[in-house]
Each structure stands twice: as structure tokens, then as C-alpha cells.
Design a protein around this motif. Sequence first.
Motif, mmCIF file in Angstrom:
data_model
loop_
_atom_site.group_PDB
_atom_site.id
_atom_site.type_symbol
_atom_site.label_atom_id
_atom_site.label_comp_id
_atom_site.label_asym_id
_atom_site.label_seq_id
_atom_site.Cartn_x
_atom_site.Cartn_y
_atom_site.Cartn_z
ATOM 1 N N PHE A 409 0.841 -1.195 0.000
ATOM 2 C CA PHE A 409 0.000 0.000 0.000
ATOM 3 C C PHE A 409 0.875 1.244 0.000
ATOM 4 C CE2 PHE A 409 -1.909 -3.433 2.462
ATOM 5 C CZ PHE A 409 -3.067 -3.670 1.727
ATOM 6 N N ASN A 410 0.632 2.139 -0.949
ATOM 7 C CA ASN A 410 1.384 3.394 -0.997
ATOM 8 C C ASN A 410 0.562 4.529 -0.400
ATOM 9 O OD1 ASN A 410 -0.069 3.121 -3.824
ATOM 10 N ND2 ASN A 410 0.234 5.304 -3.467
ATOM 11 N N HIS A 411 1.266 5.521 0.112
ATOM 12 C CA HIS A 411 0.573 6.723 0.561
ATOM 13 C C HIS A 411 -0.028 7.423 -0.659
ATOM 14 C CE1 HIS A 411 1.809 6.922 4.795
ATOM 15 N NE2 HIS A 411 2.941 6.372 4.402
ATOM 16 N N PRO A 412 -1.243 7.951 -0.559
ATOM 17 C CA PRO A 412 -1.876 8.600 -1.718
ATOM 18 C C PRO A 412 -1.059 9.797 -2.195
ATOM 19 C CG PRO A 412 -3.112 9.034 0.298
ATOM 20 C CD PRO A 412 -2.104 7.984 0.636
ATOM 21 N N PHE A 413 -0.977 9.954 -3.505
ATOM 22 C CA PHE A 413 -0.203 11.048 -4.088
ATOM 23 C C PHE A 413 -0.981 12.358 -4.017
ATOM 24 C CE2 PHE A 413 2.118 7.525 -5.784
ATOM 25 C CZ PHE A 413 3.411 8.004 -5.952
ATOM 26 N N LYS A 414 -0.268 13.416 -3.604
ATOM 27 C CA LYS A 414 -0.854 14.750 -3.587
ATOM 28 C C LYS A 414 -0.066 15.634 -4.543
ATOM 29 C CE LYS A 414 -2.507 14.466 1.197
ATOM 30 N NZ LYS A 414 -2.492 15.099 2.540
ATOM 31 N N ASN A 415 -0.771 16.491 -5.283
ATOM 32 C CA ASN A 415 -0.075 17.405 -6.186
ATOM 33 C C ASN A 415 -0.624 18.828 -6.124
ATOM 34 O OD1 ASN A 415 -2.492 17.089 -7.471
ATOM 35 N ND2 ASN A 415 -1.667 15.993 -9.256
ATOM 36 N N ASP A 416 -1.430 19.086 -5.096
ATOM 37 C CA ASP A 416 -1.947 20.437 -4.879
ATOM 38 C C ASP A 416 -1.444 20.909 -3.524
ATOM 39 O OD1 ASP A 416 -3.269 22.783 -4.993
ATOM 40 O OD2 ASP A 416 -5.289 21.966 -4.695
ATOM 41 N N PHE A 417 -0.451 21.814 -3.546
ATOM 42 C CA PHE A 417 0.244 22.171 -2.313
ATOM 43 C C PHE A 417 0.046 23.622 -1.881
ATOM 44 C CE2 PHE A 417 2.839 19.056 -4.691
ATOM 45 C CZ PHE A 417 2.684 17.973 -3.855
ATOM 46 N N PHE A 418 -0.594 24.421 -2.701
ATOM 47 C CA PHE A 418 -0.701 25.849 -2.416
ATOM 48 C C PHE A 418 -2.069 26.164 -1.813
ATOM 49 C CE2 PHE A 418 2.548 25.431 -5.607
ATOM 50 C CZ PHE A 418 3.504 26.359 -5.239
ATOM 51 N N PHE A 419 -2.057 26.650 -0.584
ATOM 52 C CA PHE A 419 -3.299 26.992 0.106
ATOM 53 C C PHE A 419 -3.210 28.410 0.644
ATOM 54 C CE2 PHE A 419 -2.955 22.415 0.221
ATOM 55 C CZ PHE A 419 -4.234 22.006 -0.125
ATOM 56 N N ILE A 420 -4.356 29.084 0.651
ATOM 57 C CA ILE A 420 -4.402 30.453 1.167
ATOM 58 C C ILE A 420 -3.923 30.479 2.616
ATOM 59 C CG2 ILE A 420 -5.919 32.385 1.759
ATOM 60 C CD1 ILE A 420 -5.505 32.115 -1.201
ATOM 61 N N ASN A 421 -3.003 31.378 2.902
ATOM 62 C CA ASN A 421 -2.459 31.506 4.244
ATOM 63 C C ASN A 421 -3.427 32.317 5.104
ATOM 64 O OD1 ASN A 421 -0.959 31.764 6.532
ATOM 65 N ND2 ASN A 421 0.864 32.595 5.526
ATOM 66 N N LYS A 422 -4.125 31.649 6.007
ATOM 67 C CA LYS A 422 -5.136 32.314 6.842
ATOM 68 C C LYS A 422 -4.505 33.320 7.801
ATOM 69 C CE LYS A 422 -8.287 28.371 6.713
ATOM 70 N NZ LYS A 422 -8.979 27.318 7.501
ATOM 71 N N ASN A 423 -3.237 33.138 8.114
ATOM 72 C CA ASN A 423 -2.561 34.036 9.062
ATOM 73 C C ASN A 423 -1.828 35.187 8.378
ATOM 74 O OD1 ASN A 423 -3.277 32.585 11.404
ATOM 75 N ND2 ASN A 423 -1.701 31.067 10.924
ATOM 76 N N ARG A 424 -2.106 35.359 7.092
ATOM 77 C CA ARG A 424 -1.380 36.386 6.353
ATOM 78 C C ARG A 424 -1.706 37.777 6.891
ATOM 79 N NH1 ARG A 424 -2.369 38.761 0.369
ATOM 80 N NH2 ARG A 424 -0.361 39.788 0.122
ATOM 81 N N THR A 425 -0.686 38.624 6.885
ATOM 82 C CA THR A 425 -0.886 40.017 7.291
ATOM 83 C C THR A 425 -0.076 40.914 6.370
ATOM 84 O OG1 THR A 425 -0.601 41.620 9.053
ATOM 85 C CG2 THR A 425 0.984 39.827 8.989
ATOM 86 N N ASP A 426 -0.530 42.118 6.171
ATOM 87 C CA ASP A 426 0.146 43.064 5.262
ATOM 88 C C ASP A 426 0.866 44.171 6.022
ATOM 89 O OD1 ASP A 426 -0.674 41.843 2.878
ATOM 90 O OD2 ASP A 426 -2.667 42.709 3.087
ATOM 91 N N LYS A 427 1.244 43.866 7.269
ATOM 92 C CA LYS A 427 1.893 44.883 8.081
ATOM 93 C C LYS A 427 3.272 45.250 7.546
ATOM 94 C CE LYS A 427 -0.474 43.867 12.423
ATOM 95 N NZ LYS A 427 -0.300 43.395 13.818
ATOM 96 N N LYS A 428 3.875 44.312 6.797
ATOM 97 C CA LYS A 428 5.188 44.590 6.199
ATOM 98 C C LYS A 428 5.093 44.422 4.699
ATOM 99 C CE LYS A 428 8.294 43.627 10.033
ATOM 100 N NZ LYS A 428 9.538 42.953 10.444
ATOM 101 N N SER A 429 6.150 44.777 4.005
ATOM 102 C CA SER A 429 6.145 44.683 2.552
ATOM 103 C C SER A 429 6.049 43.240 2.119
ATOM 104 C CB SER A 429 7.429 45.307 1.993
ATOM 105 O OG SER A 429 8.558 44.656 2.520
ATOM 106 N N LYS A 430 5.513 43.025 0.938
ATOM 107 C CA LYS A 430 5.273 41.674 0.430
ATOM 108 C C LYS A 430 6.587 40.899 0.310
ATOM 109 C CE LYS A 430 2.824 39.247 -3.230
ATOM 110 N NZ LYS A 430 2.080 39.385 -4.502
ATOM 111 N N GLY A 431 6.555 39.662 0.727
ATOM 112 C CA GLY A 431 7.725 38.802 0.602
ATOM 113 C C GLY A 431 8.508 38.640 1.880
ATOM 114 N N GLU A 432 8.277 39.513 2.858
ATOM 115 C CA GLU A 432 8.982 39.400 4.124
ATOM 116 C C GLU A 432 8.211 38.508 5.094
ATOM 117 O OE1 GLU A 432 10.660 42.826 6.045
ATOM 118 O OE2 GLU A 432 10.530 43.974 4.199
ATOM 119 N N ARG A 433 8.919 37.751 5.856
ATOM 120 C CA ARG A 433 8.282 36.928 6.886
ATOM 121 C C ARG A 433 8.006 37.777 8.128
ATOM 122 N NH1 ARG A 433 10.977 30.947 7.254
ATOM 123 N NH2 ARG A 433 10.612 30.303 5.105
ATOM 124 N N ILE A 434 6.857 37.569 8.701
ATOM 125 C CA ILE A 434 6.509 38.241 9.952
ATOM 126 C C ILE A 434 6.335 37.176 11.011
ATOM 127 C CG2 ILE A 434 4.825 39.700 11.115
ATOM 128 C CD1 ILE A 434 4.160 40.911 8.419
#
Length: 631
Positions: A409-434
Motif C-alpha cells: 500500500f502506498n501513501h496517496p499522491f498529492k499534487n496540490d500544495f498551495f493553500f491560502i495563508n489564513k494568518n497572512r498580514t500586510d503589516k510589512k512589505s510583500k515577501g517578508e516573513r513576519i
Amino acid sequence: MKEFKEYYSDDQIIKYLCKIRIKYANKRNKKYLLDKLAKPEKTSKPLDNQYDIDILNQLNHLLPKRRLWLKNGQRTYKQVINKQTLSKEVTKLDTDTKNKEILFNTIKKYLRSENPIAFVPNLKKFIQDIQNSIENETYKIEKPDIIPEIKEANKSKRNLSLKSFNAVECRPISRFVLKDRIVLSLTNKFFTELFDDFFEESALAFRAIKDDEPVRKNHHLAVNKIIEFKRKNYQSDVYVAECDMKKFYDTVNHKKCIEAFYNLIAKAQINSPEIDLSKAIYLFQEYLSCYTFKKNVMILNGDKEYWARQKDTKQKPIIGFYPWVDKEIYHSIYYQSSPNDNIGVPQGGALSGLIANILLDYSDKMLQLIEGLFYVRYCDDMILMHKDEDECRKAIEIFRNSISDLHLFNHPFKNDFFFINKNRTDKKSKGERIFMTKKSMTLSRSFEYSIGTFWSSKSKGPYKWDKISKENNSLPWIGFVGYEINHNCETRIRKRSLKKELEKQKQIVASIIKRIKKNKRARNNSIYRSAMEKLNGMSVGRIKLYNFTYCENKICWADGFQSLNLNKYSKKQLRILDRNKYKQLNILTHYLGEEKIDSKVPADDGEILKMQKPFSYYYQAGEKKLKKNEA
């Protein structure tokens, strides 16, 4: 190819006994080093569990005591042939190899002696017993003891049915008695060499060691092959699929295993018709018949007395459970019609690694049919790569069908990895980690999408191996055998492996502090030096100041990451390891405090030299290899 009889000769059995003896000597030496720092009669706990105690008692009965070992005339260097230049070179023997040779030569001396000492008749009887049992095909493999090993990645998992008991997920490790361990190991060596030529080059685990091979097959070679394929196709798109199986060893079908085994036996008999395989075949069948997951392991889940006896490495009780693929078995068409098939092979048994190659060779050969496919397998972990996405999907389907044919038995294959980040904030410029941390957990990031699912997926793909992009379903990293490799062929340590090493550093210093807490018997400098040498040996091996620039890193962490290259990611990780090592030493220094003179404590043995670069992770696992490659 040698006859099977040569694999269980007197010398081969003695050599394996020496190997086990040296292994236990190393384990005991760690306890001895701690005992030098504190009074053992009040603070030390038994190092060994009952299984180890029984094995040691047998070894003491069969082998000479340490004081009888030869002291003079033993070689410390050996002559080897450089496989690349084909020239002869002299290299120093490592301590374990040297001790094995000394013990073996000691035994041979006393066996030749006219006045044998006490262990000699015991050893002769033991060897004769093994050989007679194999020759007469009357040998019976005893049912192994099952020892729980808590899964590092699943320590927080809980079985809902055992929630009130706070049960953790464990891996069932099988331990065989000494006699069985020797017989199975020698049988495994025979079959590994007998079958090796029939396996595909893509299988890189548990392969025979050949003198004419320029590079040994191991997980480092797997990583190097991946990097080589990517560099060859740097201008092309590369699509990747990572494949993993559910509970592989626990779900091996005995009928399929025997079928694949006899196919290889038929090939071996054509190539080497003069070799008698009957005795080795008998032992292989005995190994399979001594164990099934249902009869040996599953019944332990409800056994409270069994779990009451189990202890972890810190001698704390383990309340655990052994997971099973209930749903997969229930929905399997094959097992609906054949529910009584024997399933599972012992984890930790000598022949189980070979069985992985015997069984999965079918998948290896099926995947060779796809032209242009890059494929490597290390035990039950596989990775597929192709320049065409459709061909990569086709390879995944072939893999899934081949695994199904083997009733795995193999683990099921997943190919959809991008999900909306619910904790996203725009307090800093785009691309920076907060980082908004609470209890060491990152609560918020500025990235629009989260790819946490990618890292948590066992089987994934196909995805494009390139710069991260949701539109192209492309991701920059792949993970394989403890490494992570990005699309620029830079390698870094897997996050879990890094955490494990950091935890080991912490445990070493914690164990010393715990030991000296009440009954310190050594001076502060000696305690500090002991901790430092232990941390250095674990990290980069037994190297010295005079040879740190060229000495090989053996039996240490650096040896396990030979394919790590120096880049901005690995540099940061190696510096973290070095920083944490000296942090732990500073914790020890702070605990020791100011030296208090005690007439009962031995005199100090000199000032401490803080040797940082020569014994650092950064230099030994990164910078030294970089200099070697440039040269």
C-alpha cells in the motif's frame, strides 16, 4: 561465488562474535566515561536491558576476557587501493577495526594452544552446534522479542481508542537471540552477494560491497545521482514524484515474497549451478515463518502487562501502540478473498533489508520500461523524475499498479500544495516573513500561500522542480534520505534530522549534569573536557589537531552527510549546530561554577584548549570537502 558452507565457517562465526563484542564494548565505554565523573554506586543506573544483559553473559561465556587480549604485534595501518587512481595507499585502522582484529587473533591463538583456557571448549561447542543445525536442516528460528521504538515524527500522535492512556505511536523492533542473530546475518550476507547482480542499478540500499566498484551504493550515491540528473537537464523542465509506502515491513505478503525469492533462486542456479542452495533456502523460509505482524505484534496493543515492562532510552515507561493499515486491508480486493495470508517481516531482522530488494525489484524493473525516466530507490523510499510531465504521471501509475500487484500500500499522491495563508498580514512589505511567536510557534507570515502540505505529504507529485510558483505548480525543494535538494542542486539537512542532532547534543550534556549532580568525583576541567570530547566525537569523529585537515570523518554525524555541499542554506544549519554545541558546553560551565578544591578529587590534568574550527560541523562537514574538491 562461494559455497554457502564458507559463510558459516569457524572463522566467519568468530568474526561476527567479535563484531558484536566490540559493539557492546563501545556501549559500555560510554557508561564508563560517565562513571569517571561521578561515584557509580549511588548515581548510575543499569545501562543494559534484559536482552543486552543476556547477550553479554553469553559473550562472556564464549570469548576471552579483556585482560587476555593480545597487546603486541598488532597492525595499526593497512594497505588499500585507491579506486580512482588504482595506486596503493596506507591508511590508519579505525579503533573498532583494530579491536576486532586483536580479539579475532587472540581467539585464534587460544584455539591453537595445547592448554586451552575456559572459554575455548564453550566456543567450539557453540560453533559446532550452529554448523550441525544448518547442515542437518534442523535449525529453528525462535520467535523474536518485540521492543517498541517511539517514532520521532509521531511522538505527539495518539490512538483515539487509547486516548485515556496517552498512547504514542511506536515501531515494533524485533530482537533475536544471539545464535539466531549470527545465523541470519551470515545467511543474509550469502544471499545479498548471490542476488546482487540481478537487482537494478536504481536500488541503492542493502547492496553487496564489491571491490571493483568505484563508488559504493548507499544513500550518498542516491543524492549524487539526483544532482547529476538535474545538472544534465538544467535547461529543461524537470518533473518530480516522491513515493513512499505505508508500513512496508509490516505489510510484506509472504506468498509474494516467496514467489519473488524463487524467481531469483532460479536465476542464481543458472549462473552458478554448482552451488548447493538448499540449506540457505531452508533458513530463509524459517525466517519468514517465525514472524507475522498479526500474531507477533498486533496482539500486543491490548496487553497492559507488556507495555508496563517497556522503557525508553531514559528508562521512562512507554505507553504506546503499534499502528496497522486496517482500512487498506479491509478495502483490498485481494485480502477480501485471502484474509488468512501471512503478512509482515521483522523490523531489525538481518534478512528484512534483503527482502525489500527481493520484493521491490519487480517495481524497479517495471519502471525501467519508461524511456528517459530517472528513478532511484533506497529501501522503500523512491523518487521519480522526467522531463515530460505526462511521462512522470505515467511512471506514478506504473508504480502504483506494481505496488498493488505486490499487495502493498502506498501513501496517496498529492499534487496540490498551495493553500491560502489564513494568518497572512500586510503589516510589512510583500515577501517578508513576519514572526509573531507564542510558545515558539510562528503564528503569522506575510506569504500569500502556505505550502505546509507539501512537506507533510509522504507521496507527492508530479510537480515541477523549479522556482516556487503557484501558476506552474513548481516547488524548489525535494526531500530524500535525510537531505533536501533544491533546483540549483544545493543541498541542506532535512529539518527533522537537524532537530534530532540538536537534541542529541542537549542530551549528552544533560546526562553529564545529572550524573555529577550529587556525587562529583572529577575536577571541573576534566568534566568539561569529557563533555567536549564526547560532543566532538559524535559530530565529526575521532580526529586530532595534527590530522583534522585530512582525516576521514568516520562513525559520526558528518559521515552521514557526505553529500552536503556548502551553500547559504547548509552554512546556516552547520552554524546552528556549532552554536548549539558550545551553548550546551556553556550551560555545563555555568552549572559547574567556581572550582571547589576537594582532597578526594583527583588533581587537575591541564588547561582546556577550546578547539573550535578543527572540530566544528562547519569545517568538517562543509569547508573541508569544498577545499578537497577545489584541489
